[in-house]
Write a protein that holds these residues in place. Structure first.
Motif, short mmCIF file in Angstrom:
data_model
loop_
_atom_site.label_atom_id
_atom_site.label_comp_id
_atom_site.label_asym_id
_atom_site.label_seq_id
_atom_site.Cartn_x
_atom_site.Cartn_y
_atom_site.Cartn_z
N ASN A 333 0.84 -1.19 0.00
CA ASN A 333 0.00 0.00 0.00
C ASN A 333 0.88 1.25 0.00
O ASN A 333 1.69 1.45 0.90
CB ASN A 333 -0.88 -0.03 1.26
CG ASN A 333 -1.88 1.09 1.28
OD1 ASN A 333 -1.56 2.23 0.96
ND2 ASN A 333 -3.11 0.76 1.65
N LYS A 334 0.70 2.06 -1.03
CA LYS A 334 1.55 3.25 -1.18
C LYS A 334 1.43 4.16 0.04
O LYS A 334 2.41 4.74 0.50
CB LYS A 334 1.13 3.99 -2.45
CG LYS A 334 1.88 5.28 -2.68
CD LYS A 334 1.39 5.95 -3.96
CE LYS A 334 1.62 7.45 -3.93
NZ LYS A 334 0.95 8.13 -5.03
N ASP A 335 0.22 4.29 0.59
CA ASP A 335 0.06 5.17 1.75
C ASP A 335 0.78 4.63 2.98
O ASP A 335 1.27 5.39 3.81
CB ASP A 335 -1.44 5.37 2.05
CG ASP A 335 -2.06 6.34 1.06
OD1 ASP A 335 -1.59 7.49 1.00
OD2 ASP A 335 -2.99 5.94 0.33
N ALA A 336 0.86 3.33 3.09
CA ALA A 336 1.61 2.75 4.21
C ALA A 336 3.08 3.10 4.07
O ALA A 336 3.77 3.43 5.05
CB ALA A 336 1.42 1.24 4.25
N ARG A 337 3.58 3.05 2.84
CA ARG A 337 4.98 3.40 2.61
C ARG A 337 5.22 4.88 2.91
O ARG A 337 6.20 5.25 3.56
CB ARG A 337 5.38 3.11 1.15
CG ARG A 337 5.23 1.66 0.73
CD ARG A 337 6.00 1.34 -0.54
NE ARG A 337 5.54 2.03 -1.72
CZ ARG A 337 4.61 1.57 -2.57
NH1 ARG A 337 4.03 0.42 -2.33
NH2 ARG A 337 4.27 2.25 -3.65
N ALA A 393 -4.65 4.74 4.21
CA ALA A 393 -4.36 3.33 3.95
C ALA A 393 -5.33 2.42 4.68
O ALA A 393 -5.28 1.20 4.51
CB ALA A 393 -2.93 3.01 4.37
N GLY A 394 -6.21 3.02 5.49
CA GLY A 394 -7.14 2.20 6.25
C GLY A 394 -6.48 1.51 7.42
O GLY A 394 -6.92 0.46 7.87
N MET A 395 -5.38 2.08 7.89
CA MET A 395 -4.68 1.49 9.04
C MET A 395 -4.46 2.58 10.07
O MET A 395 -3.33 2.83 10.48
CB MET A 395 -3.33 0.92 8.62
CG MET A 395 -3.35 0.01 7.42
SD MET A 395 -1.69 -0.57 7.03
CE MET A 395 -1.82 -0.94 5.30
N SER A 396 -5.51 3.20 10.50
CA SER A 396 -5.38 4.36 11.37
C SER A 396 -4.59 4.09 12.64
O SER A 396 -3.94 4.97 13.19
CB SER A 396 -6.75 4.90 11.74
OG SER A 396 -7.44 5.22 10.57
N GLU A 516 7.54 10.38 -5.56
CA GLU A 516 6.08 10.53 -5.43
C GLU A 516 5.41 9.20 -5.15
O GLU A 516 4.47 9.11 -4.37
CB GLU A 516 5.50 11.15 -6.72
CG GLU A 516 5.89 12.60 -6.93
CD GLU A 516 5.65 13.45 -5.70
OE1 GLU A 516 4.58 13.27 -5.06
OE2 GLU A 516 6.53 14.26 -5.35
N ASP A 517 5.88 8.16 -5.81
CA ASP A 517 5.25 6.86 -5.67
C ASP A 517 5.83 6.09 -4.47
O ASP A 517 5.46 4.95 -4.23
CB ASP A 517 5.44 6.06 -6.97
CG ASP A 517 4.39 4.97 -7.11
OD1 ASP A 517 3.25 5.20 -6.68
OD2 ASP A 517 4.72 3.88 -7.60
N ARG A 518 6.74 6.70 -3.76
CA ARG A 518 7.42 6.07 -2.63
C ARG A 518 7.87 4.66 -3.02
O ARG A 518 7.33 3.67 -2.57
CB ARG A 518 6.52 6.03 -1.39
CG ARG A 518 7.20 5.61 -0.08
CD ARG A 518 8.45 6.37 0.27
NE ARG A 518 9.61 5.87 -0.47
CZ ARG A 518 10.66 6.61 -0.81
NH1 ARG A 518 10.74 7.85 -0.46
NH2 ARG A 518 11.65 6.10 -1.50
N ALA A 519 8.89 4.63 -3.90
CA ALA A 519 9.42 3.36 -4.39
C ALA A 519 9.87 2.47 -3.23
O ALA A 519 10.02 2.94 -2.10
CB ALA A 519 10.61 3.63 -5.32
#
Lengths: 558, 299
Positions: A333-337, A393-396, A516-519
């Motif tokens: 998940n990009k947001d987790a990264r 990311a739905g992992m608050s 941007e994509d947090r590789a």
């Protein structure tokens, strides 16, 4: 400590021609060569030498950006003596086309040579060739080989040996084999001419030629699947080794490039394998060794303060990164990264591990090179933004992931502790698991069985290594499973472009996508090679690629 | 020593003779300096571990680079480590890990080893041979080496350390229990129980077992100190507790790199291990002296 295997990759290539003009000791000839080089200029990357960060790499002969003041050039050294070298990582395999370990490259660099060689200004010059030419469409490379170069077994090197060495890699499964996808034909029209016909313009090939992955070996050795006893053309001859204990090489009496100015001078080089950094430093300070590599950053102040000791540093040596597996939860998940990225205080992490010897980065391009995108910087620590991304990311409440750290790298363990403690503040629970280097290679790298890890890459002086080798799905070191089609298209295109500005623009765009994509590679810092030498050990330490060693122009003044 | 009568009716009420024995034990224990010293150290350790969060003045995981590698001072009595964490707090919190592993591993070893040993000792014959040869085989490996191997298979983790050490120390407990059971087997109360027609399992677990407790206790408390030491060694090698947990062994491993510049990083966790090991050893030794029937006879 560092550099066992993976990171040891030596780079694909070269620097570019921005700073040509410096025709140094290994002069290459005449106008033809100059135009040849000009043609290569575009293809060869680097050029960062003018920038202060790469520390006077272009300066007097053979200076690798070391900071020494008591040695200038290596002219007129004393011949003879035995160099006692306390080495950081035991020498591994001795086949240059196979072995990825930096420890092996450090010795093989002195035993084997290549058709072309990397210079201190990151340019590539003919080496075992007297001159080279490149056709106007950049697809035909012609090398006029030196006459009178002999292998350590006494035989003269001819184009047949070069051809055999290259065909070995082309037809087998070796480190550089992938680069031959762009090679239409290898030819040896006469004893001293070697030609490479490319199917299309492919900038990284020449750079790859300057690395140990395309070292020249005698034709009979090139027929073997694995070379156990290295025979090359270099200034030092392999003598013996005791695995994990010592490695000995001696001066090549018949070295083709021997001179009073550039050596080789030292008769025998004995590398003792002393993997423990404290033991190594202690023994060195007690006078047991003339030279040690791999000084731990925390010990730098001790070495600097020690009397009669030269402290040398060469920047940059390696790029240390946090690797995130983008194929498995939570980091698919990009947001987790991004959330993790925002919890890390990169400056603090680098300071904790490196004691001020390194520098943070948001790009894999060598500091000071034109490939660095000046507009992209590491994300600052921002817990609010981290929480936003966790929510997205739905992992608050955060998440838990294992964090596999190779325990032989104390700097990475220190960094991991700081990262884990900081990430815990938003509920990201990174559970550190110390693993051995061989476990890292098998589990993390080969099987890609990990969530988060740290490791490093060496010798990223050529941009294709930085941007393709571990970030493109077809790259040899790809393992974090981060795939972005736009990024891939950009770095693929960059390989065919010889113009520096045009190429740099592509890499700048690629860097933005990485960011941007947090590789899967979250870059932590660049760190230097740290060496200690006794004051009687003279000459510039290191090699242009930043991570290996060339002893030819070093001598002992005693 | 127990008699048939006592065991028969004394299961739930403390008889006068038992009360006497306990009083005698306490008296001898208190007059035994070694036992008392060991006991006090262990009690102190347990108290520290239980109240560790209250004692530790600083959080143990939060790093603070500005304060790294500071020498012992009033603020940081044991100094700070390479990441600026308070070593006193970490050593105090580390006692939990050491005791957790020490007690955990030895409880496991006692649970398995005691049963194996007593059964082998009481049954004798082929059962004894088989069980004890298996134990001998396990004992043939050096303890730490065996634990290392197990951890490589199980993966580096604190609970796996407990499992591995329990496995490693089982044969030591089993041996001691077996010799105790061998001695008990020929006692009159066992013969009486057999004559009464009690089942084998009842005889083993209700009659023989309680009478073998003393040597097991001695061996157990000695082995706790070995287990604490082993945990430190395994963590030192990176296979035990994982950073940033404040395991003493792990702290020594990190501190080793700073021996010249920040010796306190090494010194205090090492002292803590030393104290804990000496404590349990003295307790074990003292218990042996107190419980040894020969000493009793002389008295």
């Amino acid at each position: 400590m560092q550099e066992n295997g993976k990171e040891s990759d030596s780079p694909d290539s070269t620097a570019d021609g921005t700073r040509r003009g410096r025709f140094d000791r290994r002069t290459f000839l005449g106008a033809a060569a100059a135009t040849g080089a000009a043609a290569f200029a575009g293809c060869t990357g680097g050029g960062g030498a003018d920038d202060g960060t790469t520390e006077e790499s272009g300066s007097s002969g053979g200076s690798d950006g070391t900071e020494s003041t008591d040695t200038t050039t290596a002219s007129g050294g004393n011949q003879g003596g035995t160099l006692q070298w306390g080495g950081a990582v035991p020498v591994q395999g001795l086949d240059p086309h196979i072995d990825t370990s930096a420890a092996s490259k450090r010795v093989l660099e002195n035993i084997y040579e290549e058709v072309v060689a990397l210079q201190d200004d990151y340019s590539i010059q003919p080496h075992l060739a007297e001159s080279m030419e490149q056709s106007d469409d950049n697809t035909l490379l012609t090398f006029n080989l030196r006459e009178g170069v002999t292998f350590h077994n006494g035989k003269e090197m001819t184009s047949a040996d070069v051809l055999a060495s290259y065909e070995r890699v082309q037809n087998g499964d070796y480190l550089a084999t992938g680069f031959f996808d762009y090679v239409e034909e290898l030819r040896a029209p006469d004893d001293y001419t070697f030609e490479v016909q490319l199917t299309e313009p492919f900038a990284p090939f020449l750079a790859k030629m300057a690395t140990a992955e395309l070292s020249v070996m005698p034709a009979e050795n090139a027929e073997k699947d694995m070379v156990e006893e290295p025979i090359g053309t270099g200034p030092y001859v392999f003598e013996s080794r005791e695995i994990e204990t010592s490695f000995t090489m001696s001066r090549n009496e018949d070295y083709w490039g021997a001179s009073d100015e550039d050596g080789p001078f030292i008769d025998t080089i004995v590398k003792s394998e002393v993997p423990d950094p404290s033991v190594r430093l202690q023994s060195f300070l007690a006078g047991e060794y003339d030279f040690i590599n791999g000084i731990a950053p925390k010990d730098v102040s001790r070495v600097e303060q020690a009397p009669d000791v030269r402290f040398e540093k060469q920047f940059p040596k390696s790029l240390v990164y946090l690797g995130l597996n983008c194929d498995v939860a939570p980091f698919d998940n990009k947001d987790a990264r991004l959330a993790l990225d925002y919890t890390i205080d990169k400056e603090k992490v680098a300071e904790a591990a490196l004691y001020g010897t390194g520098q943070t980065t948001a790009t894999p391009a060598t500091p000071g090179s034109p490939w660095v995108n000046p507009d992209v910087e590491p994300r600052p620590r921002d817990l609010d933004k981290a929480q936003e991304h966790l929510d997205a990311a739905g992992m608050s409440d955060g998440f838990t992931a294992t964090f596999k750290i190779p325990q032989s790298y104390p700097t990475q363990v220190q960094a991991a502790e700081v990262i884990a403690a900081d990430a815990a503040e938003v509920g990201i629970n990174l559970e550190i698991q110390q693993i051995t280097w061989s476990t890292w290679l098998s589990d993390v790298y080969s099987n890609r069985d990990f969530q988060a890890t740290t490791s490093s890459y060496l010798a990223l002086w050529y941009p294709d290594v930085s941007f393709y080798k571990f970030l493109h799905p077809n790259g040899a070191f790809f393992f974090t499973n981060w795939v972005n089609e736009d990024y891939n298209a950009l770095v693929e295109e960059a390989r065919t472009i010889y113009d520096e500005d045009e190429r740099a623009d592509l890499y700048h765009q690629a860097t933005e996508i990485l960011h941007e994509d947090r590789a899967g590679h979250l870059f932590l810092w660049w760190q230097p090679s740290l060496y200690g030498a006794a004051s009687q050990y003279k000459g510039d330490i290191g090699a242009p690629d930043g991570s290996t060693l060339q002893f030819a122009d070093n001598w002992l003044d005693r | 020593m127990a008699t048939e009568q006592e065991t028969d009716r004394g299961r739930f009420t403390i008889t006068q003779s038992q009360r006497d024995r306990i009083a005698r034990f306490v008296r001898k224990f208190r007059s035994n300096t070694k036992a008392m010293l060991g006991f006090s150290i262990v009690v102190m350790l347990v108290l520290v571990a239980v109240f560790a969060p209250l004692i530790a003045p600083y959080p143990i995981e939060q790093t603070n680079i500005e304060d790294r590698s500071q020498a012992p001072s009033v603020e940081h009595p044991f100094g700070t480590d390479d990441l600026g964490r308070d070593i006193f707090s970490r050593v105090v919190m580390g006692s939990r890990i050491s005791l957790y592993v020490g007690f955990g591993a030895i409880s496991g070893a006692l649970a398995v080893g005691a049963v194996v040993g007593v059964v082998a000792g009481y049954a004798g014959g082929l059962t004894d041979e088989i069980l004890m040869r298996v134990m001998d085989a396990a004992m043939a490996f050096p303890p730490v080496l065996l634990a290392l191997t197990l951890l490589v298979v199980l993966g580096p983790d604190l609970s796996n350390v407990i499992i591995a050490l329990a496995f490693v120390y089982t044969p030591y407990i089993a041996r001691v229990s077996r010799s105790a059971a061998l001695a008990e087997r020929n006692e009159a109360y066992v013969e009486a129980a057999v004559a009464r027609g009690e089942s084998d399992s009842r005889i083993v677990f209700s009659e023989v077992f309680p009478n073998c407790m003393a040597p097991m206790l001695v061996q157990g408390s000695l082995n706790v100190s070995f287990a604490i030491l082993a945990e430190a060694s395994l963590s030192f090698l990176g296979l035990g507790a994982q950073p940033p947990r404040p395991s003493w062994g792990l702290m020594i491993n990190t501190g080793r790199g700073f021996m010249e510049t920040a010796p306190w990083m090494l010194l205090f966790p090492a002292l803590a291990i030393g104290i804990a090991v000496v404590g349990f050893n003295m307790l074990g030794d003292g218990l042996r002296d107190v419980l040894d029937p020969k000493v009793e006879a002389i008295e």
